[in-house]
Design a protein around this motif. Sequence first.
Motif, PDB file in Angstrom:
ATOM      1  N   LYS B  22       0.938  -1.370  -0.033  1.00 37.90           N
ATOM      2  CA  LYS B  22      -0.055  -0.256   0.058  1.00 37.90           C
ATOM      3  C   LYS B  22       0.908   1.201  -0.122  1.00 37.90           C
ATOM      4  N   CYS B  23       0.503   2.202  -0.888  1.00 35.83           N
ATOM      5  CA  CYS B  23       0.968   3.715  -0.679  1.00 35.83           C
ATOM      6  C   CYS B  23       0.052   4.819  -0.419  1.00 35.83           C
ATOM      7  N   THR B  24       0.631   5.867   0.099  1.00 35.61           N
ATOM      8  CA  THR B  24      -0.287   7.019   0.216  1.00 35.61           C
ATOM      9  C   THR B  24       0.595   8.187  -0.258  1.00 35.61           C
ATOM     10  N   TYR B  25      -0.300   9.210  -1.188  1.00 34.54           N
ATOM     11  CA  TYR B  25       0.661  10.283  -1.480  1.00 34.54           C
ATOM     12  C   TYR B  25       0.028  11.439  -0.930  1.00 34.54           C
ATOM     13  N   SER B  26       0.672  12.532  -1.198  1.00 32.27           N
ATOM     14  CA  SER B  26       0.311  13.773  -0.381  1.00 32.27           C
ATOM     15  C   SER B  26      -0.311  14.873  -1.127  1.00 32.27           C
ATOM     16  N   ASP B  27       0.065  14.996  -2.576  1.00 34.39           N
ATOM     17  CA  ASP B  27      -0.474  15.918  -3.356  1.00 34.39           C
ATOM     18  C   ASP B  27      -1.621  15.623  -4.250  1.00 34.39           C
ATOM     19  N   SER B  28      -2.758  16.222  -3.991  1.00 39.28           N
ATOM     20  CA  SER B  28      -3.957  15.620  -4.707  1.00 39.28           C
ATOM     21  C   SER B  28      -3.841  16.102  -6.444  1.00 39.28           C
ATOM     22  N   ALA B  29      -2.709  16.664  -6.678  1.00 37.80           N
ATOM     23  CA  ALA B  29      -2.560  17.006  -8.050  1.00 37.80           C
ATOM     24  C   ALA B  29      -1.821  15.792  -8.825  1.00 37.80           C
ATOM     25  N   SER B  30      -1.233  14.908  -8.149  1.00 42.42           N
ATOM     26  CA  SER B  30      -0.899  13.570  -8.693  1.00 42.42           C
ATOM     27  C   SER B  30      -1.575  13.003  -9.548  1.00 42.42           C
ATOM     28  N   ASN B  31      -1.501  12.496 -10.713  1.00 40.38           N
ATOM     29  CA  ASN B  31      -2.291  12.102 -11.576  1.00 40.38           C
ATOM     30  C   ASN B  31      -1.848  10.587 -12.435  1.00 40.38           C
ATOM     31  N   TYR B  32      -0.733  10.191 -11.953  1.00 43.18           N
ATOM     32  CA  TYR B  32      -0.061   8.849 -12.549  1.00 43.18           C
ATOM     33  C   TYR B  32       0.595   8.110 -11.345  1.00 43.18           C
ATOM     34  N   PHE B  33       0.235   6.820 -11.473  1.00 46.74           N
ATOM     35  CA  PHE B  33       0.598   6.126 -10.247  1.00 46.74           C
ATOM     36  C   PHE B  33       1.292   5.047 -10.768  1.00 46.74           C
ATOM     37  N   PRO B  34       2.654   4.771 -11.022  1.00 45.56           N
ATOM     38  CA  PRO B  34       3.231   3.420 -11.455  1.00 45.56           C
ATOM     39  C   PRO B  34       3.705   2.318 -10.388  1.00 45.56           C
ATOM     40  N   TRP B  35       3.781   1.315 -10.591  1.00 44.77           N
ATOM     41  CA  TRP B  35       4.682   0.361  -9.682  1.00 44.77           C
ATOM     42  C   TRP B  35       5.947  -0.045 -10.465  1.00 44.77           C
ATOM     43  N   TYR B  36       6.830  -0.212  -9.732  1.00 49.17           N
ATOM     44  CA  TYR B  36       8.029  -0.886 -10.289  1.00 49.17           C
ATOM     45  C   TYR B  36       8.527  -1.916  -9.508  1.00 49.17           C
ATOM     46  N   LYS B  37       9.228  -3.063 -10.271  1.00 53.96           N
ATOM     47  CA  LYS B  37       9.916  -4.226  -9.721  1.00 53.96           C
ATOM     48  C   LYS B  37      11.332  -4.104  -9.903  1.00 53.96           C
ATOM     49  N   TYR B  88       9.530  -3.797  -4.554  1.00 55.06           N
ATOM     50  CA  TYR B  88       8.781  -3.140  -5.255  1.00 55.06           C
ATOM     51  C   TYR B  88       8.519  -1.814  -4.662  1.00 55.06           C
ATOM     52  N   PHE B  89       8.488  -0.698  -5.749  1.00 62.34           N
ATOM     53  CA  PHE B  89       8.394   0.577  -5.470  1.00 62.34           C
ATOM     54  C   PHE B  89       6.989   1.149  -6.194  1.00 62.34           C
ATOM     55  N   CYS B  90       6.287   1.772  -5.448  1.00 63.72           N
ATOM     56  CA  CYS B  90       5.339   2.633  -5.856  1.00 63.72           C
ATOM     57  C   CYS B  90       5.620   4.166  -6.364  1.00 63.72           C
ATOM     58  N   ALA B  91       5.115   4.870  -7.197  1.00 64.58           N
ATOM     59  CA  ALA B  91       5.514   6.329  -7.388  1.00 64.58           C
ATOM     60  C   ALA B  91       4.423   6.992  -7.649  1.00 64.58           C
ATOM     61  N   ALA B  92       4.490   8.426  -7.788  1.00 60.26           N
ATOM     62  CA  ALA B  92       3.515   9.273  -8.065  1.00 60.26           C
ATOM     63  C   ALA B  92       3.964  10.275  -9.089  1.00 60.26           C
ATOM     64  N   SER B  93       3.335  10.756 -10.024  1.00 60.57           N
ATOM     65  CA  SER B  93       3.604  11.990 -10.672  1.00 60.57           C
ATOM     66  C   SER B  93       2.831  13.114 -10.910  1.00 60.57           C
ATOM     67  N   ILE B  94       3.314  14.065 -10.977  1.00 63.12           N
ATOM     68  CA  ILE B  94       2.382  15.426 -11.037  1.00 63.12           C
ATOM     69  C   ILE B  94       2.584  15.909 -12.431  1.00 63.12           C
ATOM     70  N   ALA B  95       1.532  16.395 -13.379  1.00 61.84           N
ATOM     71  CA  ALA B  95       1.613  17.205 -14.435  1.00 61.84           C
ATOM     72  C   ALA B  95       2.365  18.339 -14.080  1.00 61.84           C
ATOM     73  N   ASN B  96       2.948  18.716 -15.183  1.00 61.12           N
ATOM     74  CA  ASN B  96       3.678  20.245 -14.959  1.00 61.12           C
ATOM     75  C   ASN B  96       2.692  21.245 -15.173  1.00 61.12           C
ATOM     76  N   LYS B 104       8.984  12.810 -14.371  1.00 60.67           N
ATOM     77  CA  LYS B 104       9.636  13.203 -13.051  1.00 60.67           C
ATOM     78  C   LYS B 104       8.715  12.385 -11.863  1.00 60.67           C
ATOM     79  N   LEU B 105       9.141  11.103 -11.284  1.00 58.44           N
ATOM     80  CA  LEU B 105       8.407  10.327 -10.391  1.00 58.44           C
ATOM     81  C   LEU B 105       8.843  10.528  -8.879  1.00 58.44           C
ATOM     82  N   THR B 106       8.139  10.787  -8.009  1.00 63.80           N
ATOM     83  CA  THR B 106       8.478  10.616  -6.702  1.00 63.80           C
ATOM     84  C   THR B 106       8.118   9.025  -6.026  1.00 63.80           C
ATOM     85  N   PHE B 107       9.102   8.610  -5.608  1.00 68.08           N
ATOM     86  CA  PHE B 107       9.050   7.128  -5.362  1.00 68.08           C
ATOM     87  C   PHE B 107       9.079   6.588  -3.743  1.00 68.08           C
TER      88      PHE B 107
END
Lengths: 116, 117
Positions: B22-37, B88-96, B104-107
């Motif tokens: 499970k992952c939580t993110y802080s910025d409601s503007a994040s719009n893309y959520f990938p998972w990496y192995k 396994y890493f989750c990540a989030a990305s905000i549009a520019n 530009k991902l935050t892991f």
Amino acid sequence: DTGVSQDPRHKITKRGQNVTFRCDPISEHNRLYWYRQTLGQGPEFLTYFQNEAQLEKSRLLSDRFSAERPKGSFSTLEIQRTEQGDSAMYLCASSWGAVGEREKLFFGSGTQLSVL
Amino acid sequence: GENVEQHPSTLSVQEGDSAVIKCTYSDSASNYFPWYKQELGKGPQLIIDIRSNVGEKKDQRIAVTLNKTAKHFSLHITETQPEDSAVYFCAASIANAGGTSYGKLTFGQGTILTVHP
């Protein structure tokens, strides 16, 4: 293999020396990224190129760090006057420019830097 | 800036069981959520991703769910196999500023998954 290629895989250097890493992205990808990963942590964004233009730099990228992508193909990351805190895995990634694809990163295997 | 928290840090399961990260993110503007192995000695590899306009996505044994209201997203692996063992890493990305997403991902901090035969 047409994946992202990084060279060298490992680099050991003494504090104060300069080091340079190279990244060859997937050939069709016009976007290239550098990330840094320390042990037990997720990768952290350093900088981003679209073609040859460096469009964004993280505050993590001090003035000892410089990245280039002179012809919009391969990229180099140079660290001057290395410090022990620079020890990390430096990851390069690339992506397509197409809408819906540009966020999907393809990572290389990284360059592991050890500063003694 | 964006902050992504990931739990648990380690997860041990028996082959055939399910695994949930499970992952939580802080910025409601994040719009893309990938998972990496990430396997030992290799770079992260994208395994699945989800965008903010979708609540769930599935690809064979892997599924991801997103709850925008609660700002959390989860990775579900069913019928685990020993070869699923990795970090396994989750990540989030905000549009520019132009509304365009890019890489530009935050892991998150990562989850070490071990699948015992």
